[in-house]
Design a protein around this motif. Structure first.
Motif, PDB file in Angstrom:
ATOM      1  N   ILE A  55       2.323  17.062  -7.848  1.00  0.00           N
ATOM      2  CA  ILE A  55       4.145  17.034  -7.896  1.00  0.00           C
ATOM      3  C   ILE A  55       4.399  15.529  -7.350  1.00  0.00           C
ATOM      4  N   ARG A  56       4.260  15.616  -6.200  1.00  0.00           N
ATOM      5  CA  ARG A  56       4.553  13.797  -4.891  1.00  0.00           C
ATOM      6  C   ARG A  56       4.833  12.800  -6.022  1.00  0.00           C
ATOM      7  N   LEU A  57       3.211  12.760  -7.528  1.00  0.00           N
ATOM      8  CA  LEU A  57       3.077  11.746  -8.328  1.00  0.00           C
ATOM      9  C   LEU A  57       4.011  11.827  -9.498  1.00  0.00           C
ATOM     10  N   MET A  58       3.802  12.883  -9.815  1.00  0.00           N
ATOM     11  CA  MET A  58       4.729  12.884 -11.289  1.00  0.00           C
ATOM     12  C   MET A  58       6.686  12.741 -10.316  1.00  0.00           C
ATOM     13  N   GLU A  59       6.607  13.029  -8.930  1.00  0.00           N
ATOM     14  CA  GLU A  59       8.070  12.856  -8.738  1.00  0.00           C
ATOM     15  C   GLU A  59       8.239  10.910  -8.667  1.00  0.00           C
ATOM     16  N   ASP A  60       7.569  10.594  -8.580  1.00  0.00           N
ATOM     17  CA  ASP A  60       7.640   9.361  -8.644  1.00  0.00           C
ATOM     18  C   ASP A  60       6.703   8.211  -9.732  1.00  0.00           C
ATOM     19  N   ALA A  61       6.875   9.341 -10.887  1.00  0.00           N
ATOM     20  CA  ALA A  61       5.855   8.450 -11.527  1.00  0.00           C
ATOM     21  C   ALA A  61       6.458   7.160 -12.116  1.00  0.00           C
ATOM     22  N   ASP A  62       8.052   7.101 -12.329  1.00  0.00           N
ATOM     23  CA  ASP A  62       8.416   5.638 -12.601  1.00  0.00           C
ATOM     24  C   ASP A  62       7.735   4.436 -12.157  1.00  0.00           C
ATOM     25  N   ASN A  63       7.787   4.786 -10.525  1.00  0.00           N
ATOM     26  CA  ASN A  63       7.730   3.313  -9.839  1.00  0.00           C
ATOM     27  C   ASN A  63       5.891   3.266  -9.722  1.00  0.00           C
ATOM     28  N   LEU A  64       5.117   4.636 -10.710  1.00  0.00           N
ATOM     29  CA  LEU A  64       3.437   4.286 -10.098  1.00  0.00           C
ATOM     30  C   LEU A  64       3.442   3.895 -11.107  1.00  0.00           C
ATOM     31  N   ARG A  65       4.344   3.449 -12.487  1.00  0.00           N
ATOM     32  CA  ARG A  65       3.654   3.034 -13.731  1.00  0.00           C
ATOM     33  C   ARG A  65       3.930   1.549 -13.067  1.00  0.00           C
ATOM     34  N   THR A  66       5.057   1.285 -13.217  1.00  0.00           N
ATOM     35  CA  THR A  66       5.100  -0.086 -12.812  1.00  0.00           C
ATOM     36  C   THR A  66       4.163  -0.700 -11.551  1.00  0.00           C
ATOM     37  N   MET A  86       0.401  -1.548  -0.251  1.00  0.00           N
ATOM     38  CA  MET A  86       0.112   0.408   0.268  1.00  0.00           C
ATOM     39  C   MET A  86       0.795   1.268   0.307  1.00  0.00           C
ATOM     40  N   TYR A  87       0.754   1.973  -1.089  1.00  0.00           N
ATOM     41  CA  TYR A  87       1.505   2.886  -0.867  1.00  0.00           C
ATOM     42  C   TYR A  87       0.141   4.614  -0.943  1.00  0.00           C
ATOM     43  N   LEU A  88       0.677   5.419  -0.143  1.00  0.00           N
ATOM     44  CA  LEU A  88      -0.002   6.761   0.293  1.00  0.00           C
ATOM     45  C   LEU A  88       0.588   8.297  -0.462  1.00  0.00           C
ATOM     46  N   TYR A  89      -0.123   8.606  -0.441  1.00  0.00           N
ATOM     47  CA  TYR A  89       0.321  10.172  -1.342  1.00  0.00           C
ATOM     48  C   TYR A  89      -0.610  11.176  -0.803  1.00  0.00           C
ATOM     49  N   TRP A  90      -0.441  12.010  -0.032  1.00  0.00           N
ATOM     50  CA  TRP A  90      -1.250  12.577   0.871  1.00  0.00           C
ATOM     51  C   TRP A  90      -1.001  14.001   1.129  1.00  0.00           C
ATOM     52  N   GLY A  91      -1.417  14.668   0.964  1.00  0.00           N
ATOM     53  CA  GLY A  91      -1.473  16.819   0.639  1.00  0.00           C
ATOM     54  C   GLY A  91      -2.452  17.531   2.184  1.00  0.00           C
ATOM     55  N   GLY A  92      -1.458  17.471   2.488  1.00  0.00           N
ATOM     56  CA  GLY A  92      -2.243  19.048   3.458  1.00  0.00           C
ATOM     57  C   GLY A  92      -1.825  19.838   3.842  1.00  0.00           C
ATOM     58  N   ASN A 104       8.580  26.512   0.094  1.00  0.00           N
ATOM     59  CA  ASN A 104       8.259  26.140  -1.126  1.00  0.00           C
ATOM     60  C   ASN A 104       7.288  25.006  -1.385  1.00  0.00           C
ATOM     61  N   GLY A 105       6.171  25.310  -0.578  1.00  0.00           N
ATOM     62  CA  GLY A 105       5.487  24.553  -0.732  1.00  0.00           C
ATOM     63  C   GLY A 105       5.057  23.559  -1.901  1.00  0.00           C
ATOM     64  N   VAL A 106       4.127  21.978  -2.017  1.00  0.00           N
ATOM     65  CA  VAL A 106       4.018  21.112  -3.091  1.00  0.00           C
ATOM     66  C   VAL A 106       2.684  21.129  -2.768  1.00  0.00           C
ATOM     67  N   ARG A 107       1.847  20.008  -3.586  1.00  0.00           N
ATOM     68  CA  ARG A 107       1.327  19.582  -4.102  1.00  0.00           C
ATOM     69  C   ARG A 107       1.016  18.526  -4.228  1.00  0.00           C
ATOM     70  N   VAL A 108      -0.293  17.235  -3.675  1.00  0.00           N
ATOM     71  CA  VAL A 108       0.045  16.049  -4.632  1.00  0.00           C
ATOM     72  C   VAL A 108       0.148  15.396  -5.566  1.00  0.00           C
ATOM     73  N   THR A 140       4.326  12.308   1.256  1.00  0.00           N
ATOM     74  CA  THR A 140       3.319  13.929   2.037  1.00  0.00           C
ATOM     75  C   THR A 140       3.463  14.433   1.138  1.00  0.00           C
ATOM     76  N   ALA A 141       2.605  15.531   0.870  1.00  0.00           N
ATOM     77  CA  ALA A 141       2.948  16.811   0.329  1.00  0.00           C
ATOM     78  C   ALA A 141       1.980  18.530   1.252  1.00  0.00           C
ATOM     79  N   PHE A 142       3.072  18.637   0.939  1.00  0.00           N
ATOM     80  CA  PHE A 142       2.232  20.420   1.987  1.00  0.00           C
ATOM     81  C   PHE A 142       2.457  21.958   1.471  1.00  0.00           C
ATOM     82  N   SER A 143       1.243  22.252   1.480  1.00  0.00           N
ATOM     83  CA  SER A 143       1.179  23.264   0.234  1.00  0.00           C
ATOM     84  C   SER A 143       1.153  25.002   1.275  1.00  0.00           C
ATOM     85  N   ARG A 144       1.352  24.721   2.524  1.00  0.00           N
ATOM     86  CA  ARG A 144       1.386  26.171   2.791  1.00  0.00           C
ATOM     87  C   ARG A 144       3.032  26.431   3.981  1.00  0.00           C
ATOM     88  N   VAL A 145       3.845  25.901   3.183  1.00  0.00           N
ATOM     89  CA  VAL A 145       4.982  25.320   3.580  1.00  0.00           C
ATOM     90  C   VAL A 145       6.227  26.843   2.702  1.00  0.00           C
TER      91      VAL A 145
END
Length: 739
Positions: free
Chosen positions: A679-690, A633-639, A673-677, A666-671
């Motif tokens: 972006i985290r998905l795109m950063e882990d694109a290879d693993n997600l495709r697999t 189980m892989y969790l991608y979550w934004g706060g 250099n904040g990011v949203r979910v 995790t992706a936190f938007s109100r810090v």
């Protein structure tokens, strides 16, 4: 049309279907009972059996073997004729054979309703009705779930609708077989088709006339296997011209009592063999295990007769009753409704009444009654559901054809509102098709097509605000569909996050209202003073005191956890969220459960990819908590900020430690250099495709804006593999719960 084709024979034959189903289930037990009290030895000939029986019954007249293997001996004795069930090994009596009057009565009730020929006609017609119901019901189910590939997916609708369809898809194979075989047997009874029973062997013109040999030495009987025996009729004592009548599975013969030769033999025809197979398939005699399965399926018939009648009655009660309905030509506003089960009519009625109260003259009708002219209409509203895999519902299946004959009225602005369920790939597709068709025919669109997910009262109210702004009217749309009876919950614990924020979040854990005294047996049986059954991902409807509209929240727990848990953000001006945030431990609320079986991980070992933001983590945390099998189980979550609202942080850390959670992003938007979910998905694109290439499934929970950005990100990630979110949805591997 298909629904009428299903409902009409169902209503007409409901009582007979119920009766024949119950009696069929009762009769299905007999072959199993007969089989379990009988044991036939292997390799025994009819001659050996007859010899054993003759030693015990000098006055034997006939030996019968039932399809299930029991051996019945009919004999004459000084005290009079008798019949015994005998042991094939010794030929001795096991017990007197006394046919059950009860079983005979049930069989006659099943076959002819105790009315002889007229009753057989009725049961034959009922079998035809059952065949029609099985076929039409299966086609309706396939359309309802969106295709044959989805036919085993969880079902939606009222409790009666779900149980009617659930039992139907389990029992349909057995009921279909019983209907087909019952029809065939009825047709044979009335001579419409042949059962092959008329062909008898020719009676021998002459016999040897010699002295009878011992039955054990008759060659024709020695060659016949006991397992193939149907009946052996002995010759009359002292009559040298009499013969044995031997009936076996292969055919019938007359046997000379002196020489043991088969004087004549006639093999069973293909028609006879086919009919006997049909008889076995219908009764289970000789196939006891099949009989039990068919009996279980037969129990589904009365269940479906009752639930089907309830569904029909509910649909009749839900039929539109529109007050103050102006004529089409006199109305300034027209509302057209597309509905399959009448649920959309409730929303249309609320819109109709609100517009009338605002001084409008309103005409409301089914989409199939789209007239060719509207002389005074300036507003056209279309409220429609989608049926099956993007099809038109029953009251709108002629709309697109009618639209070809209606000239566009450029003075009339239209707006389309679609109703559906986000879990289906063709969510609100017919509403979009109707909108596109109207625009293609030159009609003027006043509002973009809008959609309502799972009859959301909040979304309907927001759409009403938009319509009110369009018309310049104070329009308040409040509609509360029928919901289950509420139960009480008491707040046991709360965990608060972001209290310094304008919109804080709380995890609320409720327990059942404690019983004031020990639960009785009835309470325990019906789970009173305890939580109802639910799973993480289901919805709880919370009823705020003084408000007719429940608000729905995704559950972060299952009833097995002993608590009902939700994650709630306090919305500015939000009635229910403000109410819930004001609760303290010990306070109680009224709520009900709305199953959401489409939003949960499918069984299997493939990886589960959980994506969410904000309070959308609630059901995702529940899925991880229940991952006791420790599947990937892989969790991608934004706060917003890890310091204030890292929801479920302690639990997630524990789940990582015990491997119920494989990886956390995790992706936190109100810090800074904040990011949203996404972006985290795109950063882990290879693993997600697999993961997805190897059968991984995706579950998304959060706001509709977040879900839209996630779909775009995943489409980009999967594009190199010629995959996208739509293909994942079509295969049931992409599921959303958005708000």
């Amino acid at each position: 049309m298909l629904r009428r084709f299903h409902s009409l024979p169902g209503l007409i034959s409901a009582l007979f279907v119920l009766l024949i189903g119950i009696t069929g289930a009762l009769l299905s037990i007999n072959p199993a009972l007969d089989r379990f009290r009988t044991s036939l030895p292997a390799g025994v000939s009819v001659a050996e059996l007859a010899d054993r029986v003759v030693r015990q019954y000098p006055g034997v007249e006939q030996i019968q073997r039932t399809p299930s293997g029991s051996l019945i001996v009919y004999y004459s004795a000084p005290a009079g004729p008798g019949a015994d069930r005998v042991d094939p090994v010794s030929g001795k009596a096991i017990a007197p054979f006394v046919p059950s009057a009860y079983a005979r009565w049930v069989k006659q009730l099943h076959r002819s309703l105790l009315l002889d020929t007229p009753g057989r006609v009725v049961t034959g017609i009922t079998a035809v009705a059952m065949l029609v119901l099985c076929i039409s019901g299966m086609l309706l189910l396939v359309k309802r779930v969106g295709g044959w590939r989805q036919v085993i997916r969880p079902l939606h609708g009222s409790r009666s609708q779900r149980w009617h369809a659930q039992v139907g898809r389990v029992a349909v194979a057995g009921l279909l077989m019983s209907a087909l075989t019952g029809m065939t047997m009825s047709a044979a009874t009335f001579g419409l088709i042949s059962d092959g029973m008329q062909a008898e062997p020719d009676f021998p013109a002459t016999t040897s006339g010699g002295q009878p040999k011992p039955v054990a030495r008759l060659p024709a009987l020695m060659a016949a296997d006991l397992a193939d025996l149907r009946e052996l009729v002995f010759p009359s004592p002292g009559d040298l011209s009499a013969v044995f009548t031997l009936r076996t599975r292969q055919g019938d013969a007359y046997v000379d009592q002196a020489t043991g030769a088969a004087l004549s033999f006639r093999a069973h025809s293909g028609v006879r063999e086919a009919y006997e197979l049909i008889y076995q398939l219908h009764t289970g005699e000789g196939l006891w295990w099949l009989g039990l399965l068919l009996g279980l399926c037969a129990l589904g018939a009365p269940w479906m007769a009752v639930t089907g009648a309830i569904v029909w009655w509910q649909r009749q009660r839900a039929k539109p009753r529109i007050a103050g309905n102006s004529t089409a030509q006199a109305a300034g506003t027209v509302i057209l409704v597309g509905s399959e089960n009448n649920s959309t009519w409730g929303f249309a009625r609320v819109l109709h009444d609100a517009l009338r109260e605002a001084g409008q003259r309103v005409h409301t009708a089914p989409m199939n009654q789209f007239p060719e002219r509207y002389d005074h209409a300036r507003n056209l509203f279309i409220l429609t559901a989608t049926y099956g895999d993007g099809d038109a519902p029953a009251s709108a299946n002629q709309f697109l054809t009618l639209l070809d004959r209606v000239p566009a009225n450029h003075a009339t602005g239209y707006a389309v509102l679609g109703f559906g369920d986000h879990q289906f790939a063709s969510f609100c597709q017919f509403a979009r098709d109707a909108d596109a068709a109207l625009q293609a025919h030159g009609w003027r669109r006043a509002l973009d097509v809008a959609t309502i997910d799972r009859q959301s009262t909040q979304e309907f109210a927001r759409w009403g605000d938009t319509v009110g702004a369009l018309l310049g009217l104070p329009l308040k749309l409040e509609h509360t569909p029928q919901h289950p009876r509420t139960f009480s919950l008491c707040l046991r614990e709360r965990v608060d996050y972001g209290l310094q924020e304008q919109e804080p979040t709380a995890v609320l854990r409720f327990a059942a209202v404690p019983a004031s005294e020990p639960a009785s047996l009835i309470d325990r049986l019906f789970r009173r003073n305890s939580l109802p059954r639910f799973d993480a991902g289901d919805l709880v409807g919370v009823v705020v005191p003084g408000s007719p509209m429940p608000r729905f929240y995704s559950l972060a727990s299952s009833s097995r956890d002993g608590i009902l848990e939700i994650c709630v953000r306090k919305q500015t001006g939000g009635l229910c969220s403000t109410y819930l945030h004001g609760l303290q431990p010990g306070d109680c609320i009224a709520a009900f459960i709305q199953p959401n079986p489409q939003f949960r991980p499918a069984s299997g070992k493939a990886a589960v990819i959980l994506i969410g933001a904000g309070t959308g983590i609630g059901p995702l945390a529940g899925f991880i908590r229940n991952n006791t099998g420790k599947h990937p189980m892989y969790l991608y979550w934004g706060g917003r900020n890890p310091e204030s609202d890292f929801l479920y942080e302690p639990e997630l850390r524990n789940y990582l430690s015990d491997r119920r959670l494989t990886r956390l992003h995790t992706a936190f938007s109100r810090v800074e250099n904040g990011v949203r979910v996404p972006i985290r998905l795109m950063e882990d694109a290879d693993n997600l495709r697999t993961l997805i290439e190897h059968g991984g499934q995706v579950l998304v929970c959060g706001s509709s804006a977040m879900a839209g950005s996630v779909r775009l990100a995943l489409d980009a990630i999967l594009a190199p593999r010629n995959m996208n979110v739509r293909t994942l949805k079509a295969s049931g591997r992409y599921r959303e719960d958005v708000f």
